[in-house]
Structures are given as structure tokens and as C-alpha cells.
Design an enzyme around this catalytic site. Structure first.
Site, PDB file in Angstrom:
ATOM      1  CG  ASN A 125      -1.871   1.189   1.241  1.00 32.57           C
ATOM      2  OD1 ASN A 125      -1.483   2.316   1.497  1.00 32.57           O
ATOM      3  ND2 ASN A 125      -3.135   0.912   0.971  1.00 32.57           N
ATOM      4  CB  THR A 154      -5.247   2.172  -3.769  1.00 29.25           C
ATOM      5  OG1 THR A 154      -5.705   3.444  -3.304  1.00 29.25           O
ATOM      6  CG2 THR A 154      -6.147   1.664  -4.870  1.00 29.25           C
ATOM      7  CD  GLU A 155      -5.686   3.979   1.728  1.00 26.10           C
ATOM      8  OE1 GLU A 155      -5.342   4.922   2.462  1.00 26.10           O
ATOM      9  OE2 GLU A 155      -4.869   3.312   1.065  1.00 26.10           O
ATOM     10  CG  ASN A 156      -9.387   4.250  -3.929  1.00 26.15           C
ATOM     11  OD1 ASN A 156      -8.284   3.742  -3.770  1.00 26.15           O
ATOM     12  ND2 ASN A 156      -9.755   4.798  -5.070  1.00 26.15           N
ATOM     13  CB  SER A 162     -10.298  -1.661   0.689  1.00 24.55           C
ATOM     14  OG  SER A 162      -8.980  -1.220   0.556  1.00 24.55           O
TER      15      SER A 162
END
Length: 222
Positions: free
Chosen positions: A31, A54-56, A96
Site C-alpha cells: 500500500n 489502494t484503500e479505496n 479494502s
């Protein structure tokens, strides 16, 4: 008479990102934080594969597209245009963060406002009353990811040290940072404190000591 501008000692942002990429093990789920860490996606060493998260909600993120080829619906958590690698997958924001909190991400590369000699990280607020907080997913990342690298300029724009004995800003996490990549040096967080691992060309150990607000150990000789 023309005055030659003073040459900046140290690595460029891209070189800092490249050095960090070289230390990521093959096959890692990675990440990348907002800012300089985003550049790491450009530098996958030959013979290695990284799976960027990616956390989205994207696994298999690729580097930024060429100008003019941006897809407004394909962005990272920092709202920057990215690409998707073959086999990439998309998922809900909640899923996520389950990956992050469940310990399924191997390496996270973040920016910083301060890093302490014990590996404490402050990167979301200066703590002043009118400061705009920007925690994002950083607290989840430092709590759930196995290895935390930091990429940052060694000092602020006004020359204030970012590597300190104790953080004065609100913490993102305690004892979480493993290694720091700055424009002056690569520095490990050890039980003894900050230890220089590599110096940038033209930069001396004394130069780094001068800009670090904590004791600094020299490169360990084999």
C-alpha cells in the site's frame, strides 16, 4: 555577474522512491501513501512483482498513466489517476479495510511529519487548533500492515528536523516504523535508535547528524 544557485545535496524524490522499492520483497502486497510514496509504483525492480493495494478498493494498481490517457474513474486513495495491471480487482471500501486490518498487506510506504527514534509516527496533524486533520487510513495501515517504510524530506521547508527523539505532534502509531528514506540518507529504526544504512552522494554522516534532532548511529560495518 551570474551567481550559480546553490546545489542541493542528496537524492531526488524519485530516487528516494526507487530506493524504497528496492527493499520491498518479491511478491509483496503493498500500500502506498499520498505524496512521495506514490512514486514507488514507478519502480518495480527487474525480476520482481509487487501487488499494489489502494484503500479505496483496487488490488493490482499500476503506475500513473501518460498525460491524456487518464480515466477519471480509475484513481488511488489520493484521487490521483492510476492504471490497473492485468488481473486487477475492484472491491468495496469496507472490504479494502478488512484486508488492511486483517494483516493481509505486507508493506506500506507512508509520508511523515515526524518520526521518533523508537519508530513512533506522526503524519496526520500538527496538533495546532486550526490544523486540518488528514488521518485518512493511516492509523489502520500502521496497525495492520506487517512492515512500515517512511519516505520524507529530512527536514521541513524551514529546516526543522523531522527525525526526532520524541514526536511532539499527535501520533499515528507507536513503534511502527521500520525504515526511513529521506533526501539525505536511508535510516533504520533499531533498538538502539536511528542508525544510518546508506548516505546520499555528497552527504556526510555529520551533515545528517546536523539535521536530525536525536542521536544518530553510523553505518554498521560488517
Amino acid at each position: 555577474m551570474m551567481i550559480k544557485p546553490k546545489e542541493h545535496k542528496g537524492w531526488s524524490r524519485d530516487r528516494m522512491a526507487e530506493l524504497a522499492a528496492q527493499d520491498i520483497p518479491d511478491g509483496s502486497y503493498v500500500n502506498l501513501g499520498i505524496g512521495i510514496p506514490e512514486l514507488v509504483a514507478k519502480y518495480v525492480p527487474e525480476g520482481r512483482e509487487f501487488i499494489y493495494h489502494t484503500e479505496n478498493g483496487l488490488l493490482g494498481m499500476g503506475p500513473a498513466p501518460e498525460a491524456g490517457n487518464e480515466d477519471p474513474e480509475l484513481i488511488n486513495a489520493g484521487k490521483k489517476a492510476v492504471t490497473a495491471m492485468p488481473g486487477a480487482s475492484y472491491f468495496h471500501h469496507g472490504d479494502s479495510f478488512t484486508m488492511i486490518r486483517g494483516g493481509h498487506i505486507d508493506v506500506c510506504v507512508l509520508g511523515a511529519m515526524q518520526i521518533s527514534e523508537t519508530g513512533n509516527l506522526a503524519n496526520w496533524s500538527t496538533g495546532v487548533p486550526d490544523a486540518i486533520p488528514a488521518v485518512g487510513g493511516a492509523m489502520d495501515l500502521v496497525a495492520g500492515v506487517k512492515t512500515i517504510f517512511v519516505i520524507s524530506q529530512h527536514t521541513t521547508k524551514t529546516g526543522v528536523a523531522k527525525l526526532v527523539k520524541d514526536c511532539s505532534y499527535p501520533l499515528t502509531g507507536k513503534n511502527v516504523v521500520t525504515r526511513v528514506y529521506t533526501d539525505l540518507a536511508v535510516i533504520d529504526i533499531t533498538h538502539e535508535g536511528f542508525r544510518v544504512r546508506q548516505l546520499a552522494p555528497g552527504v556526510s554522516f555529520e551533515d545528517v547528524c546536523e539535521k536530525t534532532d536525536a542521536p544518530l548511529l553510523p553505518i554498521k560495518k560488517d
